[in-house]
Design an enzyme around this catalytic site. Structure first.
Site, PDB file in Angstrom:
ATOM      1  N   ASP A   8      -7.510 -21.527  15.987  1.00 56.12           N
ATOM      2  CA  ASP A   8      -6.374 -21.095  16.805  1.00 56.12           C
ATOM      3  C   ASP A   8      -5.080 -20.988  15.991  1.00 56.12           C
ATOM      4  O   ASP A   8      -3.986 -20.959  16.553  1.00 56.12           O
ATOM      5  CB  ASP A   8      -6.199 -22.024  18.012  1.00 56.12           C
ATOM      6  CG  ASP A   8      -5.937 -23.458  17.586  1.00 56.12           C
ATOM      7  OD1 ASP A   8      -6.062 -23.743  16.371  1.00 56.12           O
ATOM      8  OD2 ASP A   8      -5.624 -24.283  18.455  1.00 56.12           O
ATOM      9  N   HIS A  60      -6.969  -5.208  -7.848  1.00 59.48           N
ATOM     10  CA  HIS A  60      -6.530  -5.941  -6.653  1.00 59.48           C
ATOM     11  C   HIS A  60      -6.693  -7.450  -6.802  1.00 59.48           C
ATOM     12  O   HIS A  60      -6.951  -8.162  -5.837  1.00 59.48           O
ATOM     13  CB  HIS A  60      -7.287  -5.444  -5.410  1.00 59.48           C
ATOM     14  CG  HIS A  60      -6.903  -4.064  -5.005  1.00 59.48           C
ATOM     15  ND1 HIS A  60      -7.651  -3.281  -4.166  1.00 59.48           N
ATOM     16  CD2 HIS A  60      -5.815  -3.312  -5.336  1.00 59.48           C
ATOM     17  CE1 HIS A  60      -7.056  -2.114  -4.004  1.00 59.48           C
ATOM     18  NE2 HIS A  60      -5.942  -2.106  -4.694  1.00 59.48           N
ATOM     19  N   ASP A 110       2.370  -8.151 -10.120  1.00 60.33           N
ATOM     20  CA  ASP A 110       2.689  -7.066  -9.183  1.00 60.33           C
ATOM     21  C   ASP A 110       3.106  -7.764  -7.897  1.00 60.33           C
ATOM     22  O   ASP A 110       2.262  -8.312  -7.162  1.00 60.33           O
ATOM     23  CB  ASP A 110       1.450  -6.185  -8.973  1.00 60.33           C
ATOM     24  CG  ASP A 110       1.719  -5.014  -8.024  1.00 60.33           C
ATOM     25  OD1 ASP A 110       2.735  -5.041  -7.298  1.00 60.33           O
ATOM     26  OD2 ASP A 110       0.894  -4.083  -7.990  1.00 60.33           O
ATOM     27  N   ASP A 158       8.184  -3.190  -4.365  1.00 58.53           N
ATOM     28  CA  ASP A 158       6.835  -3.193  -4.957  1.00 58.53           C
ATOM     29  C   ASP A 158       7.018  -2.999  -6.457  1.00 58.53           C
ATOM     30  O   ASP A 158       7.297  -1.883  -6.906  1.00 58.53           O
ATOM     31  CB  ASP A 158       6.019  -2.051  -4.314  1.00 58.53           C
ATOM     32  CG  ASP A 158       4.583  -2.003  -4.814  1.00 58.53           C
ATOM     33  OD1 ASP A 158       4.177  -2.895  -5.584  1.00 58.53           O
ATOM     34  OD2 ASP A 158       3.877  -1.056  -4.435  1.00 58.53           O
ATOM     35  N   HIS A 212      -6.020   4.863 -11.169  1.00 56.00           N
ATOM     36  CA  HIS A 212      -5.334   4.885  -9.863  1.00 56.00           C
ATOM     37  C   HIS A 212      -4.220   5.924  -9.865  1.00 56.00           C
ATOM     38  O   HIS A 212      -3.934   6.550 -10.892  1.00 56.00           O
ATOM     39  CB  HIS A 212      -4.817   3.492  -9.484  1.00 56.00           C
ATOM     40  CG  HIS A 212      -3.865   2.878 -10.475  1.00 56.00           C
ATOM     41  ND1 HIS A 212      -2.577   3.316 -10.641  1.00 56.00           N
ATOM     42  CD2 HIS A 212      -4.019   1.831 -11.339  1.00 56.00           C
ATOM     43  CE1 HIS A 212      -1.967   2.567 -11.548  1.00 56.00           C
ATOM     44  NE2 HIS A 212      -2.823   1.667 -12.006  1.00 56.00           N
ATOM     45  N   HIS A 271       3.297   5.865  -4.464  1.00 56.13           N
ATOM     46  CA  HIS A 271       3.124   6.043  -3.019  1.00 56.13           C
ATOM     47  C   HIS A 271       4.484   5.894  -2.366  1.00 56.13           C
ATOM     48  O   HIS A 271       5.414   5.325  -2.946  1.00 56.13           O
ATOM     49  CB  HIS A 271       2.134   5.001  -2.472  1.00 56.13           C
ATOM     50  CG  HIS A 271       2.433   3.594  -2.921  1.00 56.13           C
ATOM     51  ND1 HIS A 271       3.354   2.791  -2.294  1.00 56.13           N
ATOM     52  CD2 HIS A 271       1.961   2.861  -3.968  1.00 56.13           C
ATOM     53  CE1 HIS A 271       3.414   1.620  -2.912  1.00 56.13           C
ATOM     54  NE2 HIS A 271       2.589   1.638  -3.952  1.00 56.13           N
ATOM     55  N   HIS A 273       2.673   0.652   1.495  1.00 56.68           N
ATOM     56  CA  HIS A 273       2.144   2.012   1.422  1.00 56.68           C
ATOM     57  C   HIS A 273       2.683   2.694   2.678  1.00 56.68           C
ATOM     58  O   HIS A 273       2.091   2.615   3.749  1.00 56.68           O
ATOM     59  CB  HIS A 273       0.616   2.007   1.367  1.00 56.68           C
ATOM     60  CG  HIS A 273       0.099   1.354   0.112  1.00 56.68           C
ATOM     61  ND1 HIS A 273      -1.202   0.977  -0.071  1.00 56.68           N
ATOM     62  CD2 HIS A 273       0.726   1.013  -1.051  1.00 56.68           C
ATOM     63  CE1 HIS A 273      -1.358   0.438  -1.275  1.00 56.68           C
ATOM     64  NE2 HIS A 273      -0.194   0.442  -1.879  1.00 56.68           N
ATOM     65  N   GLU A 280       4.146   3.970 -10.936  1.00 55.59           N
ATOM     66  CA  GLU A 280       3.366   2.822 -11.410  1.00 55.59           C
ATOM     67  C   GLU A 280       2.146   3.184 -12.253  1.00 55.59           C
ATOM     68  O   GLU A 280       1.015   2.903 -11.865  1.00 55.59           O
ATOM     69  CB  GLU A 280       2.937   1.966 -10.221  1.00 55.59           C
ATOM     70  CG  GLU A 280       2.277   2.721  -9.067  1.00 55.59           C
ATOM     71  CD  GLU A 280       1.833   1.765  -7.959  1.00 55.59           C
ATOM     72  OE1 GLU A 280       1.109   0.801  -8.257  1.00 55.59           O
ATOM     73  OE2 GLU A 280       2.221   1.990  -6.796  1.00 55.59           O
ATOM     74  N   TYR A 288      -5.942  -0.055 -18.391  1.00 54.65           N
ATOM     75  CA  TYR A 288      -6.806  -1.224 -18.194  1.00 54.65           C
ATOM     76  C   TYR A 288      -8.018  -1.045 -19.108  1.00 54.65           C
ATOM     77  O   TYR A 288      -8.784  -0.097 -18.934  1.00 54.65           O
ATOM     78  CB  TYR A 288      -7.225  -1.321 -16.719  1.00 54.65           C
ATOM     79  CG  TYR A 288      -6.033  -1.140 -15.792  1.00 54.65           C
ATOM     80  CD1 TYR A 288      -5.240  -2.223 -15.431  1.00 54.65           C
ATOM     81  CD2 TYR A 288      -5.664   0.132 -15.354  1.00 54.65           C
ATOM     82  CE1 TYR A 288      -4.115  -2.042 -14.629  1.00 54.65           C
ATOM     83  CE2 TYR A 288      -4.538   0.319 -14.556  1.00 54.65           C
ATOM     84  CZ  TYR A 288      -3.777  -0.770 -14.192  1.00 54.65           C
ATOM     85  OH  TYR A 288      -2.656  -0.587 -13.413  1.00 54.65           O
ATOM     86  N   ARG A 316       0.463  -2.679 -16.411  1.00 59.41           N
ATOM     87  CA  ARG A 316       1.032  -1.748 -15.434  1.00 59.41           C
ATOM     88  C   ARG A 316       2.536  -1.986 -15.391  1.00 59.41           C
ATOM     89  O   ARG A 316       2.988  -3.142 -15.555  1.00 59.41           O
ATOM     90  CB  ARG A 316       0.421  -1.956 -14.034  1.00 59.41           C
ATOM     91  CG  ARG A 316       0.985  -1.017 -12.972  1.00 59.41           C
ATOM     92  CD  ARG A 316       0.152  -0.934 -11.678  1.00 59.41           C
ATOM     93  NE  ARG A 316       0.025  -2.177 -10.951  1.00 59.41           N
ATOM     94  CZ  ARG A 316      -1.029  -2.955 -10.939  1.00 59.41           C
ATOM     95  NH1 ARG A 316      -2.103  -2.626 -11.638  1.00 59.41           N
ATOM     96  NH2 ARG A 316      -1.037  -4.076 -10.248  1.00 59.41           N
ATOM     97  N   GLU A 369       5.708  -0.910 -12.816  1.00 60.80           N
ATOM     98  CA  GLU A 369       5.945  -0.283 -11.507  1.00 60.80           C
ATOM     99  C   GLU A 369       7.393  -0.474 -11.074  1.00 60.80           C
ATOM    100  O   GLU A 369       7.900  -1.601 -11.062  1.00 60.80           O
ATOM    101  CB  GLU A 369       5.013  -0.902 -10.449  1.00 60.80           C
ATOM    102  CG  GLU A 369       5.241  -0.340  -9.057  1.00 60.80           C
ATOM    103  CD  GLU A 369       4.217  -0.827  -8.035  1.00 60.80           C
ATOM    104  OE1 GLU A 369       3.620  -1.901  -8.253  1.00 60.80           O
ATOM    105  OE2 GLU A 369       4.031  -0.132  -7.021  1.00 60.80           O
TER     106      GLU A 369
HETATM  107  N1  GLY Z   1       1.210  -3.619  -4.818  1.00 62.26           N
HETATM  108  C1  GLY Z   1       0.580  -2.560  -4.157  1.00 62.26           C
HETATM  109  C2  GLY Z   1       0.678  -1.316  -4.915  1.00 62.26           C
HETATM  110  O1  GLY Z   1       1.146  -1.323  -6.035  1.00 62.26           O
HETATM  111  O2  GLY Z   1       0.357  -0.270  -4.422  1.00 62.26           O
HETATM  112 MN    MN Z   2       2.482  -2.888  -6.716  1.00 63.06          MN
HETATM  113 MN    MN Z   3       2.656   0.201  -5.544  1.00 64.49          MN
END
Ligand code: GLY
Ligand code: MN
Ligand code: MN
Length: 454
Positions: free
Chosen positions: A38, A239, A256, A267, A350, A354, A361, A401, A405, A422, A424
Site C-alpha cells: 500500500d 539505461h 546522466d 536532462d 541512439h 528529443h 521526453h 546528446e 560506447y 556521452r 548532453e
Molecule cells: N536521460 C534521458 C535521456 O537522455 O533521454
Molecule cells: Mn539524459
Molecule cells: Mn536526453
C-alpha cells in the site's frame, strides 16, 4: 500572475475548439500509483493537465468548451482525510485560487459530464496515455444519448485532444523558459557538485546522493528521471542506473541526471575522469564526442530540420571512428559508406536529441506533417519513405546528446575498450540559433579537470 498564464493557455485551447467546429474538451490529471503493497509512488500530476491549470492535486479533471468556459472537478474538502494526506484546495476556493470559471466536487463527474456534452458537436479527449478514459467517455455519451427522446443531441464526433496540446507544449512561452533556465542551472549545479565530490573508491550511489542533495536544496522536486551514474564500463549500458559499483582511478564516470523544477525537466550528461585526469585514449574519444556535439549545436537553429543536428553529429563521429581505427576502412569503406550502411551504430546507436519540457521526453511531433513523404535514411542502413523531420523554430527546447560506447572486441583497439562517453545539453531555439540552458557545468576537458582539481 501565474493564473493568467494558465488561463491564456486554456483560452488558446478553446479558440482552437471553436476553429475546429466546436465541442467540449475533457482532460484528467494522473492517477496516484502504488509502488508496492500500500505504499505509493510520490505523486506527479499529468503534464498536459498541469500545463492548462497549474493545479497539482490528484483526482482532478478539466473541462473546457468552445465558448471559453472552464470547469474544474477536484477533491472535496475532507477534514478527516486532510489530517492524514494533507491540504486540499476544494471546489469552493478553486475558482478564485486558479482563475477557473467554475469548480465542482469530484463525485459530480458522472452527472456533470453528460450535461456538458449535451447538444455539443464533438467531445475532445486524449486518445492515448490515459488508461480507462475512452470507455468513460463512451459511458457519458451513452448517458447523453439516453436523453434523445427529450430532444437532447449527443456529440457525433470524438476527437483526439493530444495533437493540439502537444503542439502548444512544443513552443515554450516566457513563463516556461524562465522555469527551464532554472531547471538547467540546478541540474548543472548537481553535476558540478558530483564532480567536485568524486574520489576514487567512492560508489556510484554516493555521487547520486550528491546530485539529489543539490537538486532538493535548490527547490527542485527531485530528479526528472532516474539518475544514471555509471562507473567505467557501466557507461556502455545506455539505461544503466546508479548502483553500487566502485569508482576506480583511471576510469571514467558518466552521469546522466537532471532535475524537475517547477514541473520542468533538465536532462544533462557529463563524462569525467574519476581521478580528475583524462587518459590519452579517454581524451581522444571525449574530444571526438565534444566535436560532434559542437556540430549538432551549430545545426540547432531556426530553419534547420530536427534531424540535421543528428546527421551533423553522426558524420563527425563516424569520421572519428575511421580516423581512430574503431572502424576498419578496409572493412567498412569511407565516410559516406559508413553513413549509408549505418556501420557507426556499433558505437553510436541512439538519437541525438528529443524535445524537453514538462516531460523529459516531451510532447511534440517530430515530423513535418505539412510536407509530403519522401525517401530518406532510416538510420539503420536503409531508406524509408516518410515525412521529413520538422524544421526548428524559436521556443522549441531540445536536448543535444551524442555519445560513443565501445565494447571490447578483437577488431577494436584495446585502448578504447569499455569507454562510454556521452555529452548532453539542453538547447532553447532562439531567433538566431540556440541558447544552451545547461552550461553552468563545464564541458571542455581542461575545464572539467580544473574543476575537479579545485
Ligand atoms: N536521460 C534521458 C535521456 O537522455 O533521454
Ligand atoms: Mn539524459
Ligand atoms: Mn536526453
Amino acid at each position: 500572475m501565474d493564473n493568467d498564464v494558465y488561463r491564456a493557455r486554456r483560452d488558446r485551447v478553446c479558440a482552437a475548439l471553436r476553429a475546429a467546429g466546436g465541442g467540449v474538451a475533457v482532460l484528467p490529471t494522473a492517477p496516484e500509483r502504488l509502488r508496492n503493497a500500500d505504499s505509493e509512488h510520490p505523486y506527479r500530476h499529468d503534464s498536459a493537465f498541469y500545463y492548462l491549470t497549474g493545479f497539482g492535486e490528484p483526482d482532478a479533471w478539466l473541462v473546457l468548451d468552445a465558448t471559453g468556459r472552464s470547469l474544474l472537478l477536484c477533491r472535496a474538502k475532507d477534514a478527516e482525510r486532510e489530517i492524514w494526506d494533507g491540504y486540499r484546495l476544494g471546489p469552493q476556493d478553486a475558482p478564485q485560487a486558479l482563475g477557473i470559471d467554475e469548480a465542482l466536487p469530484l463525485d459530480a463527474l458522472a452527472e456533470a459530464l453528460p450535461q456538458r456534452l449535451a447538444d455539443q458537436p464533438a467531445v475532445w479527449f486524449p486518445f492515448s496515455g490515459y488508461e480507462g478514459l475512452a470507455p468513460q467517455v463512451t459511458g457519458w455519451l451513452d448517458a447523453v444519448r439516453a436523453r434523445a427522446r427529450t430532444g437532447v443531441g449527443a456529440p457525433t464526433l470524438q476527437r483526439d485532444l493530444l495533437p493540439l496540446l502537444d503542439e502548444m507544449r512544443l513552443f515554450k512561452d516566457a513563463h516556461e523558459v524562465a522555469l527551464m533556465r532554472r531547471a538547467g542551472a540546478i541540474g548543472a549545479a548537481g553535476h558540478v557538485r558530483a564532480m567536485q565530490a568524486c574520489r576514487p573508491g567512492m560508489r556510484e550511489y554516493e555521487l547520486e546522493a550528491e546530485l539529489l542533495h543539490e537538486f532538493r536544496r535548490s527547490g527542485a522536486a527531485g530528479p526528472a528521471y532516474t539518475s544514471i551514474v555509471a562507473a567505467g564500463r557501466n557507461a556502455c549500458v545506455l539505461h544503466y542506473q546508479a548502483a553500487d559499483a566502485e569508482l576506480r582511478p583511471g576510469e571514467l564516470c558518466l552521469i546522466d541526471a537532471g532535475c524537475e523544477y517547477g514541473s520542468y525537466a533538465s536532462d544533462i550528461t557529463r563524462t569525467f575522469p574519476v581521478d580528475g585526469r583524462y587518459s590519452a585514449p579517454q581524451r581522444e574519444l571525449y574530444e571526438l564526442v565534444l566535436a560532434s556535439q559542437d556540430a549538432a549545436i551549430a545545426e540547432t537553429r531556426p530553419g534547420a530540420r530536427k534531424m540535421d543536428s543528428h546527421w551533423a553529429a553522426t558524420r563527425v563521429l563516424a569520421q572519428g571512428m575511421l580516423d581512430l581505427g574503431l572502424l576498419d576502412r578496409q572493412a567498412v569503406g569511407g565516410l559516406d559508406e559508413v553513413i549509408a550502411s549505418a556501420a557507426y551504430r556499433r558505437f553510436f546507436m541512439h538519437g541525438t536529441g528529443h524535445w524537453l519540457g514538462l516531460d523529459v521526453h516531451d510532447a511534440g511531433d517530430y515530423l513535418a506533417q505539412d510536407e509530403a513523404p519522401c525517401e530518406q535514411p532510416d538510420g539503420l542502413g536503409g531508406t524509408a519513405v516518410k515525412r521529413p523531420s520538422r524544421r526548428l523554430q524559436p521556443g522549441m527546447v531540445v536536448t543535444i546528446e551524442p555519445g560513443l560506447y565501445v565494447r571490447p572486441a578483437p577488431d577494436v583497439p584495446e585502448r578504447y575498450w569499455n569507454l562510454g562517453i556521452r555529452i548532453e545539453d539542453d538547447a532553447l531555439v532562439t531567433p538566431s540559433g540556440c541558447e544552451l540552458l545547461s552550461r553552468d557545468v563545464p564541458v571542455a576537458p581542461d575545464e572539467i579537470e580544473a574543476l575537479m582539481r579545485g
